[in-house]
Design a protein around this motif. Structure first.
Motif, mmCIF file in Angstrom:
data_model
loop_
_atom_site.group_PDB
_atom_site.id
_atom_site.type_symbol
_atom_site.label_atom_id
_atom_site.label_comp_id
_atom_site.label_asym_id
_atom_site.label_seq_id
_atom_site.Cartn_x
_atom_site.Cartn_y
_atom_site.Cartn_z
ATOM 1 N N LYS A 73 0.833 -1.215 0.000
ATOM 2 C CA LYS A 73 0.000 0.000 0.000
ATOM 3 C C LYS A 73 0.860 1.254 0.000
ATOM 4 O O LYS A 73 0.547 2.258 -0.642
ATOM 5 N N GLU A 74 1.995 1.212 0.739
ATOM 6 C CA GLU A 74 2.913 2.360 0.762
ATOM 7 C C GLU A 74 3.460 2.651 -0.632
ATOM 8 O O GLU A 74 3.725 3.796 -0.985
ATOM 9 N N ALA A 75 3.626 1.597 -1.427
ATOM 10 C CA ALA A 75 4.144 1.758 -2.789
ATOM 11 C C ALA A 75 3.033 2.028 -3.799
ATOM 12 O O ALA A 75 3.293 2.174 -4.989
ATOM 13 N N GLY A 76 1.788 2.088 -3.307
ATOM 14 C CA GLY A 76 0.661 2.346 -4.200
ATOM 15 C C GLY A 76 0.213 1.131 -4.985
ATOM 16 O O GLY A 76 -0.435 1.262 -6.025
ATOM 17 N N ILE A 77 0.576 -0.068 -4.495
ATOM 18 C CA ILE A 77 0.211 -1.306 -5.187
ATOM 19 C C ILE A 77 -0.474 -2.244 -4.199
ATOM 20 O O ILE A 77 0.025 -2.473 -3.094
ATOM 21 N N SER A 78 -1.608 -2.796 -4.588
ATOM 22 C CA SER A 78 -2.287 -3.764 -3.737
ATOM 23 C C SER A 78 -1.756 -5.166 -4.040
ATOM 24 O O SER A 78 -1.876 -5.666 -5.159
ATOM 25 N N ILE A 79 -1.139 -5.776 -3.032
ATOM 26 C CA ILE A 79 -0.614 -7.139 -3.189
ATOM 27 C C ILE A 79 -1.344 -8.097 -2.244
ATOM 28 O O ILE A 79 -0.859 -9.197 -1.969
ATOM 29 N N ASP A 80 -2.503 -7.680 -1.758
ATOM 30 C CA ASP A 80 -3.236 -8.476 -0.771
ATOM 31 C C ASP A 80 -3.522 -9.891 -1.265
ATOM 32 O O ASP A 80 -3.362 -10.867 -0.519
ATOM 33 N N LYS A 81 -3.955 -10.027 -2.518
ATOM 34 C CA LYS A 81 -4.287 -11.351 -3.041
ATOM 35 C C LYS A 81 -3.054 -12.246 -3.111
ATOM 36 O O LYS A 81 -3.131 -13.456 -2.858
ATOM 37 N N LEU A 82 -1.906 -11.655 -3.471
ATOM 38 C CA LEU A 82 -0.663 -12.431 -3.512
ATOM 39 C C LEU A 82 -0.267 -12.904 -2.118
ATOM 40 O O LEU A 82 0.157 -14.054 -1.928
ATOM 41 N N VAL A 83 -0.407 -12.027 -1.134
ATOM 42 C CA VAL A 83 -0.015 -12.367 0.235
ATOM 43 C C VAL A 83 -0.968 -13.407 0.835
ATOM 44 O O VAL A 83 -0.552 -14.260 1.625
ATOM 45 N N ASP A 84 -2.224 -13.348 0.443
ATOM 46 C CA ASP A 84 -3.224 -14.270 0.993
ATOM 47 C C ASP A 84 -3.230 -15.640 0.300
ATOM 48 O O ASP A 84 -3.839 -16.582 0.793
ATOM 49 N N TYR A 85 -2.543 -15.733 -0.846
ATOM 50 C CA TYR A 85 -2.546 -17.003 -1.589
ATOM 51 C C TYR A 85 -1.645 -18.010 -0.888
ATOM 52 O O TYR A 85 -0.517 -17.700 -0.504
ATOM 53 N N ASP A 86 -2.116 -19.213 -0.736
ATOM 54 C CA ASP A 86 -1.366 -20.245 -0.025
ATOM 55 C C ASP A 86 -0.418 -20.968 -1.001
ATOM 56 O O ASP A 86 -0.698 -22.069 -1.488
ATOM 57 N N TYR A 87 0.722 -20.329 -1.261
ATOM 58 C CA TYR A 87 1.711 -20.910 -2.171
ATOM 59 C C TYR A 87 2.291 -22.213 -1.608
ATOM 60 O O TYR A 87 2.628 -23.127 -2.363
ATOM 61 N N GLY A 88 2.418 -22.281 -0.289
ATOM 62 C CA GLY A 88 2.978 -23.477 0.316
ATOM 63 C C GLY A 88 2.134 -24.712 0.032
ATOM 64 O O GLY A 88 2.664 -25.780 -0.304
ATOM 65 N N ARG A 89 0.808 -24.580 0.158
ATOM 66 C CA ARG A 89 -0.070 -25.716 -0.116
ATOM 67 C C ARG A 89 -0.029 -26.092 -1.593
ATOM 68 O O ARG A 89 -0.016 -27.272 -1.954
ATOM 69 N N ARG A 90 0.021 -25.068 -2.475
ATOM 70 C CA ARG A 90 0.098 -25.341 -3.913
ATOM 71 C C ARG A 90 1.404 -26.072 -4.253
ATOM 72 O O ARG A 90 1.410 -27.029 -5.028
ATOM 73 N N LEU A 91 2.481 -25.641 -3.633
ATOM 74 C CA LEU A 91 3.768 -26.284 -3.874
ATOM 75 C C LEU A 91 3.744 -27.724 -3.367
ATOM 76 O O LEU A 91 4.271 -28.628 -4.028
ATOM 77 N N ARG A 92 3.133 -27.956 -2.222
ATOM 78 C CA ARG A 92 3.047 -29.312 -1.693
ATOM 79 C C ARG A 92 2.282 -30.217 -2.647
ATOM 80 O O ARG A 92 2.660 -31.376 -2.866
ATOM 81 N N ASN A 93 1.223 -29.698 -3.264
ATOM 82 C CA ASN A 93 0.465 -30.491 -4.236
ATOM 83 C C ASN A 93 1.327 -30.873 -5.437
ATOM 84 O O ASN A 93 1.250 -31.996 -5.944
ATOM 85 N N VAL A 94 2.145 -29.912 -5.898
ATOM 86 C CA VAL A 94 3.032 -30.177 -7.040
ATOM 87 C C VAL A 94 4.060 -31.242 -6.676
ATOM 88 O O VAL A 94 4.313 -32.181 -7.448
ATOM 89 N N VAL A 95 4.660 -31.115 -5.502
ATOM 90 C CA VAL A 95 5.685 -32.070 -5.071
ATOM 91 C C VAL A 95 5.082 -33.462 -4.892
ATOM 92 O O VAL A 95 5.685 -34.474 -5.281
#
Length: 314
Positions: free
Chosen positions: A195-217
């Motif tokens: 937000k300080e940089a004027g960009i909303s990254i909320d969806k990226l931060v809320d995405y569970d990359y760890g679970r997605r990576l576990r599925n791939v592995v």
């Protein structure tokens, strides 16, 4: 076996080597001509990076006769601190192991030949190796089928190399990564920085990359995915394209092995496809001004990779 050789050199307080320093270091290993070179006649380019300092050194051609030793060498200084993330420190090679890996790789004829390892009187460690008459690979290079095939074969060959590194379980890598991703999941501090940089990254931060990576592995494991020595940092700056090649010789050389560990081969292959779209050291933009890997190019790459893998493992 590579051994550490003491050299009678002490660096200044700013740790930048002088021409005499590098002459004396190189002359310890290349004793016929380099040892007697006048330091002031040397051309030296020194660079201090966030990982390791290094320099290129060139001496003049002899006034008469043909030189018996190379005119150019590359020196890499092994800093105590590297770029390895904390979570990877138990898995990634130590500086000594990484240097030994470069030596072993060079002995195969696939990489730069290492002339020797040294330790200065003030404790600085480093190595002297062959200067590669090559340039960093550009994203457009892999649109050339010859270079693309050489990269594929080079990766396949590296993945099956016999190394002195300890083979640590692939699961340890993903355990470290997934636990690290979990620490950042839904982190308010990251959202606030966006937000300080004027960009909303909320969806990226809320995405569970760890679970997605576990599925791939899990998928790779259940389908019998093959593992090997992966480079992990497979950005195009770490692939060198030779200026001149002999018939039957590869046009590319792989460099920089700070993150070599056992992993699924797919990590390096997919990383290579992705890295075509980035130029990490471009001052204006990190995005490369070229098209993505096409499906036909990916298929060609994988065909060449599989052919080399099968050749070396059967």
């Amino acid at each position: 076996m590579a051994t550490l050789t003491p050299v009678p050199v002490t660096f200044s307080k700013d740790e930048v080597p002088t021409k005499k320093n590098v002459r004396d270091i190189i002359g310890t290993f290349l004793t016929e001509e380099w040892r007697s070179v006048d330091p002031e006649t040397l051309t030296m380019s020194y660079h201090a990076s966030f990982v390791n300092a290094h320099c290129h050194v060139e001496r003049p051609k002899p006034a008469t006769g043909t030189p018996t030793e190379t005119l150019k060498v590359f020196i890499k200084f092994h800093n105590d601190t590297g770029s390895c993330l904390e979570i990877f420190k138990p898995l990634a090679p130590t500086k000594h192991e990484e240097a030994l890996l470069c030596y072993e790789y060079g002995r195969t004829g696939l990489g730069a030949k290492v002339y020797g390892f040294f330790k200065t009187q003030d404790g600085t460690l480093g190595r002297v190796e062959e200067f590669l008459d090559a340039r960093n690979m550009e994203p457009e290079d892999v649109e050339n089928s010859v270079i693309r095939a050489d990269v594929a074969r080079g990766l396949a060959t590296f993945h099956v190399l016999k190394m002195s590194l300890e083979k640590k379980a692939v699961d340890l890598y993903y355990e470290a990564v997934i636990n690290g991703l979990r620490d950042y999941l839904k982190m308010d501090k990251l959202k606030a920085l966006g937000k300080e940089a004027g960009i909303s990254i909320d969806k990226l931060v809320d995405y569970d990359y760890g679970r997605r990576l576990r599925n791939v592995v899990d998928k790779l494991e259940t389908t019998g995915g093959k593992t090997g020595w992966c480079i992990h940092d497979i950005q195009f700056m770490n692939v060198m394209v030779k200026s001149h090649v002999k018939e039957g010789e590869s046009k590319v050389i792989l460099i920089d092995f700070e993150f070599v560990m056992q992993n699924y081969r797919a990590f390096d292959i997919g990383g290579h496809f992705m890295q075509k779209m980035f130029k990490w050291f471009d001052e204006e933009s990190r995005i490369a001004g070229c098209r993505k890997y096409t499906e036909d190019e990916k298929r060609h790459f994988c065909d060449e990779y599989a052919r080399q893998w099968n050749k070396l493992t059967r």
